[in-house]
Design an enzyme around this catalytic site. Sequence first.
Site, PDB file in Angstrom:
ATOM      1  N   LYS A  14       0.846  -1.211   0.000  1.00 34.64           N
ATOM      2  CA  LYS A  14       0.000   0.000   0.000  1.00 34.64           C
ATOM      3  C   LYS A  14       0.864   1.237   0.000  1.00 34.64           C
ATOM      4  CE  LYS A  14       0.847   1.410   4.394  1.00 34.64           C
ATOM      5  NZ  LYS A  14       1.547   2.651   4.727  1.00 34.64           N
ATOM      6  N   ASP A 138      -2.140  -1.738   9.845  1.00 34.40           N
ATOM      7  CA  ASP A 138      -2.249  -1.808   8.383  1.00 34.40           C
ATOM      8  C   ASP A 138      -2.769  -3.158   7.868  1.00 34.40           C
ATOM      9  OD1 ASP A 138      -1.266   0.768   7.990  1.00 34.40           O
ATOM     10  OD2 ASP A 138       0.814   0.097   7.914  1.00 34.40           O
TER      11      ASP A 138
HETATM   12  O1  C5P Z   1       0.448  -1.367  13.800  1.00 30.10           O
HETATM   13  P1  C5P Z   1       1.901  -1.514  13.584  1.00 30.10           P
HETATM   14  O2  C5P Z   1       2.509  -2.593  14.437  1.00 30.10           O
HETATM   15  O3  C5P Z   1       2.301  -1.611  12.154  1.00 30.10           O
HETATM   16  O4  C5P Z   1       2.547  -0.139  14.104  1.00 30.10           O
HETATM   17  C1  C5P Z   1       3.932  -0.038  14.349  1.00 30.10           C
HETATM   18  C2  C5P Z   1       4.204   1.184  15.231  1.00 30.10           C
HETATM   19  O5  C5P Z   1       3.960   2.386  14.489  1.00 30.10           O
HETATM   20  C3  C5P Z   1       3.343   1.309  16.468  1.00 30.10           C
HETATM   21  O6  C5P Z   1       3.875   0.564  17.542  1.00 30.10           O
HETATM   22  C4  C5P Z   1       3.421   2.821  16.743  1.00 30.10           C
HETATM   23  O7  C5P Z   1       4.662   3.162  17.345  1.00 30.10           O
HETATM   24  C5  C5P Z   1       3.445   3.400  15.325  1.00 30.10           C
HETATM   25  N1  C5P Z   1       2.072   3.737  14.890  1.00 30.10           N
HETATM   26  C6  C5P Z   1       1.437   4.836  15.467  1.00 30.10           C
HETATM   27  N2  C5P Z   1       0.153   5.139  15.088  1.00 30.10           N
HETATM   28  C7  C5P Z   1      -0.498   4.417  14.137  1.00 30.10           C
HETATM   29  C8  C5P Z   1       0.146   3.312  13.516  1.00 30.10           C
HETATM   30  C9  C5P Z   1       1.431   2.997  13.927  1.00 30.10           C
HETATM   31  O8  C5P Z   1       2.025   5.517  16.314  1.00 30.10           O
HETATM   32  N3  C5P Z   1      -1.749   4.743  13.830  1.00 30.10           N
END
Ligand code: C5P
Length: 300
Positions: A14, A138
């Site tokens: 994406k 995601d």
């Molecule tokens: O959801 P995912 O594990 O991919 O997210 C990785 C990191 O990115 C999270 O732990 C956070 O630090 C940051 N993040 C965030 N806000 C979001 C998505 C991700 O701060 N909406």
Amino acid sequence: MIPAGAVKVRVPAKINLALAVGDLRDDGYHDLLTVFHAVNLCDDVTIAKSARWSVKCETPDVPTDSTNLALRAARRLANECQAAFPVSISIAKAIPVAGGMAGGSADAAAALVGCAALWRSGHTREELGAIAAELGADVPFALHGGTAIGVNRGDSISPVLTRMELHWVIALPGGGLSTPAVFAELDRLRAQGLAESSTDLQAVLKALTSGDVGDVGQALGNDLQAAAISLAPDLRRTFRAAKEAEAVAALLCGSGSSIALLCRDADDAEDIALQMAGSGTVAGVRVVHGPAQGARIIEG
Ligand code: C5P
């Protein structure tokens, strides 16, 4: 060829046509308002019955232990499925690692779709979507594909009805960026008054309706771009090269480090890819288009 009884799932990368970052929440995530757009740069994930749980991937920097998100996704779904048996997961990666294109999340979405089919779990797409949201912000969009608005952490998805096809060159700078580090850098810059949100979701949605690629180019925006450049100042060289190559617009993919160059059409994308490849500012380029379908079984 895949082994008898296995399934192969194809899942797209994406980019975010708009990524507006709100406040840091108590759970460590930020509130987001985003327009996701899936492109045909895809990982293929093969899932087969096995004596024990395992994951393999030949691309460097992809974990193959219990922290791998695809393996975690499979084991999470197995908890809800009486007929589950151990599987081996084999990931053929085309999505750049640490490129801001949600490659790890894509593999998790593929594992959910593949395991649900192998185990005949009976989960609907909505039920898989709820498990996907537990795994990462995601993951639901990788199941969904197309073009969609994401709210909350980015994990609540609503489709955008657009038939507009967009052509892109993805520029891959040498090193990746850590998503938490980029979000933390944005918080730091904002605390110092050095970054503000300029991303306008409505403008992107309107431009997609207009069907005019120039309008889309003007509307693209990503609040994380300033933070990524602050951590990796060499990205500026790639943005400069994109301008010299006369891309319609260039924008950081998610939290980076990949950069998406919007092109006028497929031929323009081929020309711009050649120029970027010769610019000395990138480790690789990919010509892609979107929207692409979400995770789907292609064999088995
Ligand atoms: O959801 P995912 O594990 O991919 O997210 C990785 C990191 O990115 C999270 O732990 C956070 O630090 C940051 N993040 C965030 N806000 C979001 C998505 C991700 O701060 N909406």
